[in-house]
Design a protein around this motif. Structure first.
Motif, PDB file in Angstrom:
ATOM      1  N   LEU A   1      -7.108 -16.727 -33.720  1.00 34.44           N
ATOM      2  CA  LEU A   1      -7.085 -15.622 -33.157  1.00 34.44           C
ATOM      3  C   LEU A   1      -6.829 -14.417 -34.348  1.00 34.44           C
ATOM      4  O   LEU A   1      -6.033 -14.684 -33.998  1.00 34.44           O
ATOM      5  N   ASN A   2      -8.062 -13.108 -34.271  1.00 35.68           N
ATOM      6  CA  ASN A   2      -6.762 -12.024 -34.424  1.00 35.68           C
ATOM      7  C   ASN A   2      -6.422 -11.077 -33.967  1.00 35.68           C
ATOM      8  O   ASN A   2      -6.952 -11.606 -32.027  1.00 35.68           O
ATOM      9  N   GLU A   3      -5.830 -10.140 -33.459  1.00 34.80           N
ATOM     10  CA  GLU A   3      -4.913  -8.935 -33.275  1.00 34.80           C
ATOM     11  C   GLU A   3      -6.040  -8.229 -32.051  1.00 34.80           C
ATOM     12  O   GLU A   3      -6.105  -7.939 -30.776  1.00 34.80           O
ATOM     13  N   ASP A   4      -7.686  -8.054 -32.237  1.00 36.77           N
ATOM     14  CA  ASP A   4      -8.873  -7.400 -30.927  1.00 36.77           C
ATOM     15  C   ASP A   4      -9.407  -8.994 -30.487  1.00 36.77           C
ATOM     16  O   ASP A   4     -10.829  -8.200 -30.526  1.00 36.77           O
ATOM     17  N   ASN A   5      -8.691  -9.820 -30.411  1.00 35.86           N
ATOM     18  CA  ASN A   5      -9.448 -10.931 -29.853  1.00 35.86           C
ATOM     19  C   ASN A   5     -10.706 -11.466 -30.175  1.00 35.86           C
ATOM     20  O   ASN A   5     -11.637 -12.191 -29.496  1.00 35.86           O
ATOM     21  N   GLN A   6     -10.921 -11.677 -31.888  1.00 36.45           N
ATOM     22  CA  GLN A   6     -11.682 -11.982 -32.448  1.00 36.45           C
ATOM     23  C   GLN A   6     -11.594 -13.443 -33.005  1.00 36.45           C
ATOM     24  O   GLN A   6     -10.629 -13.410 -33.597  1.00 36.45           O
ATOM     25  N   ILE A   7     -12.328 -14.079 -32.909  1.00 38.10           N
ATOM     26  CA  ILE A   7     -12.477 -15.632 -33.830  1.00 38.10           C
ATOM     27  C   ILE A   7     -11.994 -15.158 -35.038  1.00 38.10           C
ATOM     28  O   ILE A   7     -13.202 -15.297 -35.447  1.00 38.10           O
ATOM     29  N   THR A   8     -11.807 -15.885 -35.875  1.00 43.42           N
ATOM     30  CA  THR A   8     -11.688 -15.584 -37.158  1.00 43.42           C
ATOM     31  C   THR A   8     -11.550 -17.199 -38.197  1.00 43.42           C
ATOM     32  O   THR A   8     -11.730 -16.949 -39.131  1.00 43.42           O
ATOM     33  N   GLU A   9     -11.797 -17.863 -37.085  1.00 44.59           N
ATOM     34  CA  GLU A   9     -11.551 -19.267 -38.160  1.00 44.59           C
ATOM     35  C   GLU A   9     -11.643 -20.559 -36.826  1.00 44.59           C
ATOM     36  O   GLU A   9     -11.208 -20.526 -35.888  1.00 44.59           O
ATOM     37  N   LEU A  10     -12.292 -21.118 -37.429  1.00 46.71           N
ATOM     38  CA  LEU A  10     -12.277 -22.475 -36.715  1.00 46.71           C
ATOM     39  C   LEU A  10     -11.873 -23.522 -37.425  1.00 46.71           C
ATOM     40  O   LEU A  10     -12.327 -23.810 -39.076  1.00 46.71           O
ATOM     41  N   VAL A  11     -11.001 -25.016 -36.844  1.00 45.25           N
ATOM     42  CA  VAL A  11     -10.432 -25.449 -38.220  1.00 45.25           C
ATOM     43  C   VAL A  11     -10.353 -26.977 -37.085  1.00 45.25           C
ATOM     44  O   VAL A  11     -10.225 -27.166 -35.893  1.00 45.25           O
ATOM     45  N   GLU A  12     -11.162 -27.569 -38.052  1.00 49.82           N
ATOM     46  CA  GLU A  12     -11.264 -29.402 -37.233  1.00 49.82           C
ATOM     47  C   GLU A  12     -10.350 -30.288 -37.526  1.00 49.82           C
ATOM     48  O   GLU A  12      -9.210 -30.947 -38.787  1.00 49.82           O
ATOM     49  N   LYS A  13      -9.242 -30.250 -35.564  1.00 52.56           N
ATOM     50  CA  LYS A  13      -8.021 -31.808 -36.002  1.00 52.56           C
ATOM     51  C   LYS A  13      -6.694 -31.253 -36.650  1.00 52.56           C
ATOM     52  O   LYS A  13      -6.732 -31.687 -38.186  1.00 52.56           O
ATOM     53  N   PRO A  14      -6.154 -29.582 -36.758  1.00 52.66           N
ATOM     54  CA  PRO A  14      -5.538 -29.212 -37.795  1.00 52.66           C
ATOM     55  C   PRO A  14      -4.440 -29.726 -38.135  1.00 52.66           C
ATOM     56  O   PRO A  14      -3.813 -30.461 -36.572  1.00 52.66           O
ATOM     57  N   GLU A  15      -3.822 -30.387 -38.697  1.00 46.91           N
ATOM     58  CA  GLU A  15      -2.496 -31.176 -39.133  1.00 46.91           C
ATOM     59  C   GLU A  15      -1.498 -30.969 -39.236  1.00 46.91           C
ATOM     60  O   GLU A  15      -0.444 -30.674 -38.252  1.00 46.91           O
ATOM     61  N   THR A  16      -1.476 -28.711 -39.087  1.00 44.85           N
ATOM     62  CA  THR A  16      -0.226 -27.827 -38.826  1.00 44.85           C
ATOM     63  C   THR A  16      -0.996 -27.389 -37.801  1.00 44.85           C
ATOM     64  O   THR A  16      -1.788 -27.376 -37.937  1.00 44.85           O
TER      65      THR A  16
END
Length: 336
Positions: free
Chosen positions: A144-159
């Protein structure tokens, strides 16, 4: 408002129960998973539900199709059945229902239940249901960004990216936009792990500037395998009991028995010399004798005798007589 429910998979991790009943039709606390799911969605979206479109396998059969249409009728909605012949992923499953992809819609995968009291932000182009988890590397997560908007979808992130996991329920103000982007995914043969994914359609929408926001749920309950399904049954019973829902039928026949709530006990259940609960669901017409049962899920017209059960799941019309504990036997099975 429409609800699209991709549910063509039989649920191999919940066998033997799904050999005869598709996973979304397995009752949890007395009602099928898919029924509880769509009614929870209807409560959150507030708007009347016009249509519920189910994407199922052709082998589900006429009886199951009628059950699904009945669930839609209970919400005064039109029920529509579509078929997915091959397991080609979430994006492909959604596009099997492309004739119903118009207007505002919720897409929900029928292997999860949730409890939430948020209201959908109608200013957003889309809302993705999420839940904070302790092990985000096991899930798809959103950033999320500071405006509570979804900016990224990451599948099973290693980090570490985020601890907000996607639970598989999405709202689209105009689902035609998703339909158009998923058609491009199919036409261009964009595949990940041999499947067409909804995330590729969502990322294309985000690239065009559409606003995605999170809808945070209070409870996220999985029904993926026997152990988590039994656990979900117990969690849901606690929620329903706390909310004052009537869970024990007036028609039960009880003799020298003790019930420790929360429990769901269906119509015409016979209890004789037993201790039931907590966290037990027993379906209509079942008969339990000389037994102690807790944290278990017993379906309709089962017969259980001389049992000491904990973390057990027993199918419809099954018969069990023995001293096993954490058992899982499917419909019409007999252990005597």
């Amino acid at each position: 408002m429409k609800i699209i429910v991709p549910m063509a998979g039989r649920g191999s991790r919940l066998r033997p129960h799904t050999l005869t009943t598709p996973k979304p039709l397995i009752p949890i606390a007395g009602k099928p998973i898919v029924e509880r799911l769509v009614k929870s969605i209807a409560k959150v979206v507030e708007d009347p539900i016009d249509e519920i479109a189910y994407v199922i396998g052709k082998d589900f059969g006429e009886v199951i199709e009628k059950d699904l249409l009945s669930i839609a009728e209970d919400l005064n909605a039109k029920g529509t059945i579509y078929y997915q012949d091959k397991p080609l992923g979430t994006g492909h499953a959604i596009m099997c229902a492309k004739d119903s992809l118009s207007g505002a819609a919720v897409i929900a995968y029928a292997d999860t239940l949730f409890e939430a009291d948020f209201k959908i932000d109608k200013e957003a182009d889309s809302v993705i249901w999420v839940k904070k988890v302790e092990n985000p590397s096991a899930y798809g997560v959103v950033n999320l960004n500071e405006d509570n908007q979804i900016t990224e979808l990451v599948e099973k992130p290693e980090t570490f990216v985020s601890d907000l996991a996607v639970i598989g329920i999405y709202y689209f103000k105009n689902v035609v936009v998703l339909k158009d982007e998923l058609q491009k995914v199919l036409d261009q043969n964009i595949i990940h792990g041999g499947e067409y994914q909804i995330n590729d359609g969502i990322k294309a929408m985000q690239a065009k500037g559409l606003v995605f926001k999170p809808g945070k749920v209070d409870e996220w309950m999985d029904c993926g395998n026997k152990n988590v399904t039994v656990e979900t049954n117990g969690r849901l019973l606690k929620i329903l009991h706390k909310n004052g829902e009537k869970l024990i039928s007036d028609s039960i026949k009880i003799e020298n028995s003790e019930i420790t709530e929360p429990c769901y006990i269906g119509e015409n259940v016979v209890l004789k010399n037993v201790k039931i609960g907590p966290n037990v669901s027993i379906g209509d017409g079942s008969k339990i004798e000389e037994s102690t049962i807790k944290n278990s899920l017993i379906q309709t017209f089962a017969e259980v005798k001389n049992a000491n059960l904990d973390n057990a799941m027993i199918g419809n019309f099954a018969k069990f007589d023995g001293k096993f504990t954490a058992i899982s036997i499917g419909d019409y099975s007999v252990l005597e």
